[in-house]
Design an enzyme around this catalytic site. Structure first.
Site, short mmCIF file in Angstrom:
data_model
loop_
_atom_site.label_atom_id
_atom_site.label_comp_id
_atom_site.label_asym_id
_atom_site.label_seq_id
_atom_site.Cartn_x
_atom_site.Cartn_y
_atom_site.Cartn_z
N THR A 19 0.82 -1.22 0.00
CA THR A 19 0.00 0.00 0.00
C THR A 19 0.85 1.26 0.00
OG1 THR A 19 -1.80 -1.13 1.15
CG2 THR A 19 -1.78 1.26 1.28
N ASP A 68 1.87 -6.56 -4.36
CA ASP A 68 1.02 -6.54 -3.18
C ASP A 68 1.52 -7.64 -2.26
OD1 ASP A 68 -1.33 -7.43 -1.49
OD2 ASP A 68 -2.25 -5.72 -2.51
N ARG A 258 -3.37 -24.65 15.48
CA ARG A 258 -3.95 -23.58 16.31
C ARG A 258 -5.01 -24.20 17.22
NH1 ARG A 258 -4.06 -17.90 13.03
NH2 ARG A 258 -2.68 -18.46 11.30
#
Length: 354
Positions: A19, A68, A258
Site C-alpha cells: 500500500t 502486493d 492452532r
C-alpha cells in the site's frame, strides 16, 4: 538512487511494494483499485518527505516488479534477505518497505533466516498510500529510518528484525496485524514494544532488547526453506476425514496447530488416534499455538490439552502463528536427529517468552 547528506549512518532501503507505494490503476475499471507503483514513480515523493532530515546517507533499491504483499512467497523472503546480505558491509542499517497483509510473516521469516545479525533491519509499510492525503506512510517511514540509523537512541543499535508502524517499534517475530483499516494496524500481544516513542524522543525498553548475536561471526543466511509446512486451526466439529486427508498431504513435514485456549483440543479418542498415527507414521513435527490473541499454550493444564502432548506434539508457548509457521520452514531442513526436534520449542530469536 542515492541521496547523500553530510552525516553518519548509511541506510539501505528496499521497496517491495504494498500500500505504501500504491495508486489507482488507470487500466482498471474500478477507480479505487490500488496497485503498487514502480520506484521511479515514487522517487520525487520520497524526496519530498526529507531523506536528509536525520543526516543519513540513503540508498534505495526496489523489487524488479513491486507486488502486493498478499502475493509474497517464501522465495521473496530469501530475495529480501539476500539483497540485505549483499549490502551488509556497506550499510549501518536496513529498511524494508512492505505491504501490511503479510508483513508479520516476512518480519518473522527474516528473523530466523538471518544468522549473526548485528545491524538493524526494520520492516515498515502503511495503511494509506504515500501519495494520498492524509497518510501514515511518511511517519512510519521516518521512524523506520531513525531506528535503522540509530538516531536519537543511546547505547547500541537495535540489532534485530523489528517492525515500525503507527509510532510503535515491535519485535518482528512477535507482531500481528489486527486491523484492516486503522493506522495502528499491528500489535505485539505477548511482548512489550522495544522502544518508547514520545514525539521526537525515543527510549529503549532494555528488558525487551535481546543481546546481539556474535559479532565475531559473519552474517549468514538459512537459505533452505521447507515448503511442506501447513497451518491448521481447530474448530468445533472438525471433520476427522478432513484432518486425516490433510495430514496425508504429500511432502508434509510440519504443522502449526492452532488450538483452543491454552492448548486444548477435542478429547475424542478417534481424533487423538489419527493425530498420533500420522505423527509417528510420517515423522511429522506438530507445533501447538493458541488461537487467542493474548496468552500462552499450557498443554497439561487441562486434560483436553494433555491429550495433544501425549500424541507427540510440541508446545509453542506464546509464539504467534506467523512466527511458528516461518520458524518451522527455516528449522525443518536443519533437523537431522530426533533430539533436534526439541529446537522447535526453544526460544531462538525472542519469539517466545522464556
Amino acid at each position: 538512487m542515492v541521496i547523500r547528506s553530510k552525516v553518519s549512518a548509511t541506510i539501505y532501503v528496499l521497496y517491495t511494494g504494498g500500500t505504501f507505494g500504491m495508486a489507482a490503476s488507470s487500466q482498471s475499471c474500478a477507480e479505487s483499485e490500488l496497485r503498487p507503483l514502480p520506484l521511479d514513480n515514487l522517487s520525487s515523493h520520497l524526496q519530498a518527505v526529507g531523506y536528509s532530515r536525520y543526516g543519513l546517507n540513503i540508498e534505495i533499491e526496489s523489487f524488479s516488479l513491486p507486488i502486493d504483499s498478499s502475493s509474497i512467497k517464501p522465495e521473496d523472503w530469501l530475495l529480501i534477505a539476500k539483497k540485505i546480505a549483499r549490502n551488509y558491509e556497506r550499510f549501518d542499517g536496513f529498511v524494508v518497505i512492505h505491504g501490511s497483509d503479510t508483513l508479520a510473516y516476512t518480519a518473522s521469516a527474516l528473523s530466523f533466516i538471518f544468522e549473526n545479525l548485528n545491524k538493524p533491519v526494520v520492516v515498515t509499510g502503511s495503511q494509506v498510500p504515500l501519495m494520498s492525503t492524509p497518510t501514515d506512510a511518511i511517519d512510519n517511514y521516518l521512524l523506520a529510518l531513525k531506528i535503522a540509523g540509530h538516531v536519537g537512541l543511546r547505547g547500541k543499535p537495535l540489532t534485530e528484525v523489528s517492525v515500525v508502524f503507527a509510532n510503535k517499534v515491535l519485535r518482528g517475530n512477535r507482531c500481528r496485524k489486527v486491523s484492516t483499516s486503522n493506522w495502528s494496524a499491528f500489535t505485539s500481544p505477548n511482548c512489550r514494544p522495544l522502544v518508547s516513542v514520545m514525539q521526537d524522543n525515543l527510549q529503549f525498553h532494555r528488558h525487551a532488547i535481546r543481546k546481539s548475536m556474535s559479532s565475531e561471526k559473519p552474517l549468514s543466511l538459512n537459505e533452505q526453506l521447507e515448503k511442506g509446512v501447513i497451518d491448521i486451526a481447530l474448530f468445533p466439529g472438525i471433520s476427522l476425514q478432513f484432518l486425516e486427508r490433510t495430514l496425508d498431504y504429500e511432502g508434509l513435514r510440519g504443522v502449526v496447530l492452532r488450538s483452543f485456549g491454552a492448548g486444548n483440543a477435542p478429547e475424542a479418542l478417534d481424533f487423538l488416534s489419527i493425530l498420533r498415527q500420522k505423527i509417528l507414521k510420517r515423522n511429522l513435527i506438530v507445533l501447538v499455538v493458541t488461537q487467542c490473541m493474548h496468552g500462552s499454550v499450557y498443554p497439561r493444564r487441562y486434560a483436553s490439552g494433555a491429550g495433544l502432548i501425549d500424541c507427540g506434539v510440541f508446545s509453542g508457548g506464546d509464539i504467534t502463528p506467523e512466527a511458528a509457521l516461518t520458524k518451522l520452514m527455516v528449522l525443518l531442513p536443519k533437523l537431522v536427529e530426533d533430539h533436534d526436534k526439541e529446537l522447535v520449542s526453544i526460544n531462538m530469536r525472542g519469539e517466545m517468552t522464556v
